[in-house]
Design a protein around this motif. Structure first.
Motif, PDB file in Angstrom:
ATOM      1  N   SER A  94       0.800  -1.337  -0.005  1.00  0.00           N
ATOM      2  CA  SER A  94       0.009   0.247  -0.250  1.00  0.00           C
ATOM      3  C   SER A  94       1.021   1.254  -0.103  1.00  0.00           C
ATOM      4  O   SER A  94       2.093   1.297   0.432  1.00  0.00           O
ATOM      5  CB  SER A  94      -0.789   0.039   1.377  1.00  0.00           C
ATOM      6  N   THR A 103       0.968   4.932   1.553  1.00  0.00           N
ATOM      7  CA  THR A 103       0.553   5.635   3.024  1.00  0.00           C
ATOM      8  C   THR A 103       1.285   7.094   3.134  1.00  0.00           C
ATOM      9  O   THR A 103       2.412   7.486   2.784  1.00  0.00           O
ATOM     10  CB  THR A 103       0.725   4.732   4.048  1.00  0.00           C
ATOM     11  N   PHE A 157       0.203  11.710  -2.324  1.00  0.00           N
ATOM     12  CA  PHE A 157      -1.061  10.946  -2.412  1.00  0.00           C
ATOM     13  C   PHE A 157      -2.035  11.445  -3.018  1.00  0.00           C
ATOM     14  O   PHE A 157      -2.938  10.900  -3.806  1.00  0.00           O
ATOM     15  CB  PHE A 157      -1.431  10.605  -0.980  1.00  0.00           C
ATOM     16  N   LEU A 168      -5.260   4.544  -7.663  1.00  0.00           N
ATOM     17  CA  LEU A 168      -5.589   3.715  -6.541  1.00  0.00           C
ATOM     18  C   LEU A 168      -6.794   2.860  -6.583  1.00  0.00           C
ATOM     19  O   LEU A 168      -7.896   3.396  -7.137  1.00  0.00           O
ATOM     20  CB  LEU A 168      -5.788   4.768  -5.188  1.00  0.00           C
ATOM     21  N   TRP A 190      -8.951   3.879  -1.563  1.00  0.00           N
ATOM     22  CA  TRP A 190      -8.118   4.282  -0.595  1.00  0.00           C
ATOM     23  C   TRP A 190      -9.137   4.801   0.824  1.00  0.00           C
ATOM     24  O   TRP A 190     -10.278   5.068   0.316  1.00  0.00           O
ATOM     25  CB  TRP A 190      -7.130   5.478  -0.883  1.00  0.00           C
ATOM     26  N   ARG A 205      -3.491   8.638   5.461  1.00  0.00           N
ATOM     27  CA  ARG A 205      -4.246   7.944   4.329  1.00  0.00           C
ATOM     28  C   ARG A 205      -3.389   6.986   3.746  1.00  0.00           C
ATOM     29  O   ARG A 205      -2.174   6.922   3.964  1.00  0.00           O
ATOM     30  CB  ARG A 205      -4.341   8.990   2.996  1.00  0.00           C
ATOM     31  N   TYR A 206      -4.040   5.881   3.511  1.00  0.00           N
ATOM     32  CA  TYR A 206      -3.821   4.481   3.032  1.00  0.00           C
ATOM     33  C   TYR A 206      -4.288   4.094   1.716  1.00  0.00           C
ATOM     34  O   TYR A 206      -5.649   4.488   1.580  1.00  0.00           O
ATOM     35  CB  TYR A 206      -4.000   3.588   3.846  1.00  0.00           C
ATOM     36  N   GLY A 207      -3.626   3.648   0.781  1.00  0.00           N
ATOM     37  CA  GLY A 207      -4.398   3.205  -0.476  1.00  0.00           C
ATOM     38  C   GLY A 207      -3.641   2.416  -1.328  1.00  0.00           C
ATOM     39  O   GLY A 207      -2.398   1.858  -0.899  1.00  0.00           O
ATOM     40  N   GLY A 256     -11.812   0.587   3.308  1.00  0.00           N
ATOM     41  CA  GLY A 256     -11.284   0.076   1.971  1.00  0.00           C
ATOM     42  C   GLY A 256     -11.844  -1.219   1.554  1.00  0.00           C
ATOM     43  O   GLY A 256     -12.097  -1.516   0.091  1.00  0.00           O
TER      44      GLY A 256
END
Ligand code: 5GP
Length: 197
Positions: free
Chosen positions: A48, A50, A72, A81, A84, A91-93, A117
């Motif tokens: 991922s 981040t 991002f 992405l 996300w 933030r994470y994707g 997600g």
């Protein structure tokens, strides 16, 4: 390969090889994933992106691709992405292309992502298998979340709040695995993914 809107993945059988591992923060998802990485390097795990800072020992490109906010934003704007989410202030994707390429080749793909997600994947790829990793008990989850010692109290508080909401989502998932033993969970996950052990 995949149409720009991902329709082959959405409607075809390709997404059946996609397994999503989710569950509350602190339940042990990353330990499970680390064990798969160690013992089953043949299983491809999505890395991922981040905006959070690396923890001690984390290596860019291995556990995560660490990017700044502008980086991002760019990935989101360019549609790079697959899904996300914002989690505890970061933030994470999931980078889309490596996942789609592997699925198009019929390879098994494993994502370890948060509940928001997982819900996005459910919508965009209904054939994916959603696996919920549950703690043996709430007390055990609190113990794990407070015991990591890497986060300040306000971050732990936010993670506990998120965990309460996430536990209630178990019913949305196809399968629940209770994390009593990392080895057992890894074994069950690989059976679900039809990976030879
Ligand atoms: P951590 O900061 O502890 O590594 O991760 C925090 C949460 O973000 C975990 O619940 C983890 O599963 C989730 N997460 C990691 N990568 C992704 C991702 O690509 N997408 C989403 N939606 N969540 C992710």
């Amino acid at each position: 390969m995949t149409a720009p809107d991902g329709s082959q993945l959405k409607h075809g059988r390709l997404a059946r090889r996609l397994t999503v591992l989710s569950g509350p923060s602190g339940v042990g998802k990353s330990t499970v994933v680390a064990e798969i990485r160690r013992a089953h390097p043949e299983v491809w795990l999505s890395v991922s992106v981040t905006t959070r800072s690396p923890r001690p020992g984390e290596i860019d490109g291995l556990q995560y691709h660490f990017v700044d906010d502008a980086g991002f934003d760019r990935l989101v704007a360019e549609g790079e992405l697959l899904e996300w989410a914002e989690f505890a202030g970061n933030r994470y994707g999931t980078p889309r292309r490596p996942v789609e390429e592997r699925l198009a080749r019929g390879e098994a793909v494993l994502l370890e992502i948060d509940l928001q997600g997982a819900r996005q994947v459910r919508r965009t790829m209904p054939a994916a298998r959603l696996v919920f990793l549950a703690p043996p008990s709430w007390d055990e989850l609190v113990r794990r979340l407070t015991g990591r010692g890497t986060e300040p109290p306000d971050v732990i508080e936010r993670r506990l709040a998120a965990a309460r909401v996430e536990l209630a989502a178990e019913k949305e998932f196809d399968v629940t695995l209770v994390n009593t033993s990392v080895q057992d969970v890894v074994h069950e996950l690989l059976v679900l993914m039809a990976v030879r052990q």
